[in-house]
Design a protein around this motif. Structure first.
Motif, PDB file in Angstrom:
ATOM      1  N   ARG A  47       0.820  -1.214   0.000  1.00 26.31           N
ATOM      2  CA  ARG A  47       0.000   0.000   0.000  1.00 26.31           C
ATOM      3  C   ARG A  47       0.857   1.270   0.000  1.00 26.31           C
ATOM      4  N   ASN A  48       1.945   1.258   0.770  1.00 24.85           N
ATOM      5  CA  ASN A  48       2.741   2.477   0.946  1.00 24.85           C
ATOM      6  C   ASN A  48       4.170   2.345   0.421  1.00 24.85           C
ATOM      7  N   ALA A  49       4.416   1.392  -0.452  1.00 24.33           N
ATOM      8  CA  ALA A  49       5.753   1.210  -1.013  1.00 24.33           C
ATOM      9  C   ALA A  49       5.633   0.747  -2.456  1.00 24.33           C
ATOM     10  N   ASP A  50       6.660   1.029  -3.246  1.00 24.80           N
ATOM     11  CA  ASP A  50       6.657   0.654  -4.660  1.00 24.80           C
ATOM     12  C   ASP A  50       7.209  -0.760  -4.803  1.00 24.80           C
ATOM     13  N   ARG A  51       6.450  -1.730  -4.315  1.00 23.24           N
ATOM     14  CA  ARG A  51       6.911  -3.125  -4.317  1.00 23.24           C
ATOM     15  C   ARG A  51       5.766  -4.054  -4.667  1.00 23.24           C
ATOM     16  N   LEU A  52       6.104  -5.110  -5.416  1.00 35.44           N
ATOM     17  CA  LEU A  52       5.157  -6.150  -5.796  1.00 35.44           C
ATOM     18  C   LEU A  52       5.601  -7.489  -5.238  1.00 35.44           C
ATOM     19  N   ALA A  53       4.652  -8.405  -5.127  1.00 38.46           N
ATOM     20  CA  ALA A  53       4.959  -9.804  -4.822  1.00 38.46           C
ATOM     21  C   ALA A  53       3.994 -10.667  -5.612  1.00 38.46           C
ATOM     22  N   TRP A  54       4.432 -11.849  -5.993  1.00 38.92           N
ATOM     23  CA  TRP A  54       3.578 -12.759  -6.741  1.00 38.92           C
ATOM     24  C   TRP A  54       4.098 -14.184  -6.555  1.00 38.92           C
ATOM     25  N   VAL A  55       3.335 -15.134  -7.056  1.00 36.73           N
ATOM     26  CA  VAL A  55       3.709 -16.547  -7.004  1.00 36.73           C
ATOM     27  C   VAL A  55       4.076 -16.991  -8.416  1.00 36.73           C
ATOM     28  N   PHE A  56       5.204 -17.689  -8.531  1.00 32.51           N
ATOM     29  CA  PHE A  56       5.636 -18.257  -9.808  1.00 32.51           C
ATOM     30  C   PHE A  56       5.543 -19.781  -9.725  1.00 32.51           C
ATOM     31  N   ASN A  57       4.942 -20.383 -10.744  1.00 27.01           N
ATOM     32  CA  ASN A  57       4.949 -21.836 -10.898  1.00 27.01           C
ATOM     33  C   ASN A  57       5.867 -22.150 -12.076  1.00 27.01           C
ATOM     34  N   ALA A  58       7.054 -22.678 -11.791  1.00 25.46           N
ATOM     35  CA  ALA A  58       8.029 -22.985 -12.842  1.00 25.46           C
ATOM     36  C   ALA A  58       8.336 -24.479 -12.812  1.00 25.46           C
ATOM     37  N   GLU A  59       7.733 -25.220 -13.744  1.00 20.82           N
ATOM     38  CA  GLU A  59       7.950 -26.660 -13.868  1.00 20.82           C
ATOM     39  C   GLU A  59       7.656 -27.393 -12.555  1.00 20.82           C
ATOM     40  N   GLY A  60       6.595 -26.981 -11.886  1.00 17.35           N
ATOM     41  CA  GLY A  60       6.201 -27.652 -10.657  1.00 17.35           C
ATOM     42  C   GLY A  60       6.821 -27.085  -9.402  1.00 17.35           C
ATOM     43  N   ALA A  61       7.706 -26.102  -9.521  1.00 26.47           N
ATOM     44  CA  ALA A  61       8.301 -25.440  -8.354  1.00 26.47           C
ATOM     45  C   ALA A  61       7.537 -24.149  -8.091  1.00 26.47           C
ATOM     46  N   MET A  62       6.795 -24.112  -6.982  1.00 28.59           N
ATOM     47  CA  MET A  62       6.024 -22.933  -6.608  1.00 28.59           C
ATOM     48  C   MET A  62       6.865 -22.078  -5.675  1.00 28.59           C
ATOM     49  N   ASN A  63       6.975 -20.775  -5.975  1.00 28.72           N
ATOM     50  CA  ASN A  63       7.775 -19.873  -5.156  1.00 28.72           C
ATOM     51  C   ASN A  63       7.157 -18.490  -5.103  1.00 28.72           C
ATOM     52  N   VAL A  64       7.495 -17.767  -4.032  1.00 32.29           N
ATOM     53  CA  VAL A  64       7.106 -16.370  -3.880  1.00 32.29           C
ATOM     54  C   VAL A  64       8.240 -15.496  -4.400  1.00 32.29           C
ATOM     55  N   TRP A  65       7.900 -14.572  -5.298  1.00 38.48           N
ATOM     56  CA  TRP A  65       8.871 -13.650  -5.864  1.00 38.48           C
ATOM     57  C   TRP A  65       8.478 -12.226  -5.505  1.00 38.48           C
ATOM     58  N   THR A  66       9.434 -11.316  -5.564  1.00 40.83           N
ATOM     59  CA  THR A  66       9.163  -9.912  -5.301  1.00 40.83           C
ATOM     60  C   THR A  66       9.993  -9.049  -6.239  1.00 40.83           C
ATOM     61  N   ALA A  67       9.574  -7.798  -6.398  1.00 40.86           N
ATOM     62  CA  ALA A  67      10.308  -6.816  -7.187  1.00 40.86           C
ATOM     63  C   ALA A  67       9.951  -5.434  -6.665  1.00 40.86           C
ATOM     64  N   ALA A  68      10.945  -4.544  -6.606  1.00 45.22           N
ATOM     65  CA  ALA A  68      10.737  -3.198  -6.089  1.00 45.22           C
ATOM     66  C   ALA A  68      11.168  -2.174  -7.124  1.00 45.22           C
ATOM     67  N   GLY A  69      10.481  -1.014  -7.098  1.00 49.08           N
ATOM     68  CA  GLY A  69      10.808   0.057  -8.013  1.00 49.08           C
ATOM     69  C   GLY A  69      12.071   0.782  -7.606  1.00 49.08           C
ATOM     70  N   PRO A  70      12.715   1.492  -8.545  1.00 52.36           N
ATOM     71  CA  PRO A  70      12.196   1.707  -9.903  1.00 52.36           C
ATOM     72  C   PRO A  70      12.590   0.635 -10.907  1.00 52.36           C
ATOM     73  N   GLU A  71      13.572  -0.237 -10.567  1.00 56.77           N
ATOM     74  CA  GLU A  71      14.042  -1.214 -11.552  1.00 56.77           C
ATOM     75  C   GLU A  71      13.101  -2.402 -11.694  1.00 56.77           C
ATOM     76  N   PHE A  72      12.432  -2.799 -10.580  1.00 55.83           N
ATOM     77  CA  PHE A  72      11.556  -3.968 -10.555  1.00 55.83           C
ATOM     78  C   PHE A  72      12.277  -5.225 -11.023  1.00 55.83           C
TER      79      PHE A  72
END
Length: 279
Positions: A47-72
């Motif tokens: 809400r108060n920061a330029d950051r994202l998080a999401w879940v990646f499913n890569a060939e059966g490996a589920m993981n939490v990923w994140t990226a922050a601005g400005p480069e993301f």
């Protein structure tokens, strides 16, 4: 961050994934590459920061990923291997973007079993986990699901066995010993859908009584429940006003004798607004 900007990142991540697969094969896709392409889901933003998080499913490996601005630049926070974790629902970021919580493994079935893809003799449990977005390993918070973060990011509410618990999000430290979740209150029915008030001092929730349901507000300081306009209807989906003085919720008719539900034409819910202090 604007909602449209977040939505635009989803097809962008998919495009990058497919482009990478095509480049690796000289511009030609194979069936294996199509089926094994990493798939992003459950995108959330702080809400108060330029950051994202999401879940990646890569060939059966589920993981939490994140990226922050400005480069993301994307960073894998959990580093789970293939089939180590079956599902990762309930992803959420604290308002400051410093910590993310998620549910490790999916909902139990009607017999209470959680999917065990690796046939681990110890079995799998459904539990809430946390990990800091600036590095460090994830840690188990407590058993449960549907994590709801407090406004200050210090606590999380979870639902387990029809009851609502509060757990601390303080890092357990090098010992790795997670703190036990605290039962907030006991009330009849199955309680869920907790929602923090903006000041973090109260929790709105829904108490399901089979043929009807109530919206309640639990005051953490006074340890008291106030029921919001209780009746014989099905009330649910409570939402706080920004100043914490009022609650909005949906009211649907309660169950009738020998009720036959028309799923194609369900009764339209009514929107109600109530004083959160007096009910």
């Amino acid at each position: 961050m604007r909602t449209s900007r977040i939505a635009a990142l989803v097809p962008l991540m998919l495009f990058v994934a497919f482009h990478h697969a095509a480049a690796a094969s000289g511009g030609k896709y194979t069936l294996e590459q199509v089926l094994s392409t990493p798939y992003p889901m459950n995108l959330v933003s702080a809400r108060n920061a330029d950051r994202l998080a999401w879940v990646f499913n890569a060939e059966g490996a589920m993981n939490v990923w994140t990226a922050a601005g400005p480069e993301f630049l994307p960073v894998n926070l959990t580093n789970f291997v293939r089939d180590e974790v079956f599902e990762i629902p309930g992803l959420a970021l604290t308002d400051d973007g410093r910590l993310t919580v998620y549910v490790r493994n999916g909902n139990p079935d009607s017999r209470g079993w959680v999917t065990n893809p690796a046939s681990d003799p110890r079995g799998y449990e459904q539990a809430v986990w946390a990990v800091r977005t600036n590095g460090g390993g994830p840690w188990r918070v407590c058993a449960g699901n549907n994590p709801v973060l407090s406004p200050d990011g210090r606590w999380v509410l979870v639902v387990r066995d029809g009851l609502i618990f509060r757990a601390s999000l303080l890092d357990p430290g090098p010992t790795g010993t997670s703190r036990e979740a605290e039962l907030l209150f006991r009330a009849a029915g199955r309680n869920g859908s907790p929602r923090w008030s903006p000041d973090g001092r109260r929790v709105a929730f829904v108490s399901n009584r089979d043929d009807h349901s109530f919206v309640g507000v639990y005051d953490l300081g006074r340890e008291k429940i106030a029921w919001i306009a209780p009746g014989v209807d099905r009330d649910g989906d409570p939402v706080w006003s920004p100043d914490g003085k009022r609650l909005a919720f949906f009211r649907r008719p309660g169950a009738q004798y020998n009720e036959v539900i028309d799923y194609w034409n369900p009764p339209a819910p009514a929107l109600w607004i109530a004083d959160a202090e007096t009910g």
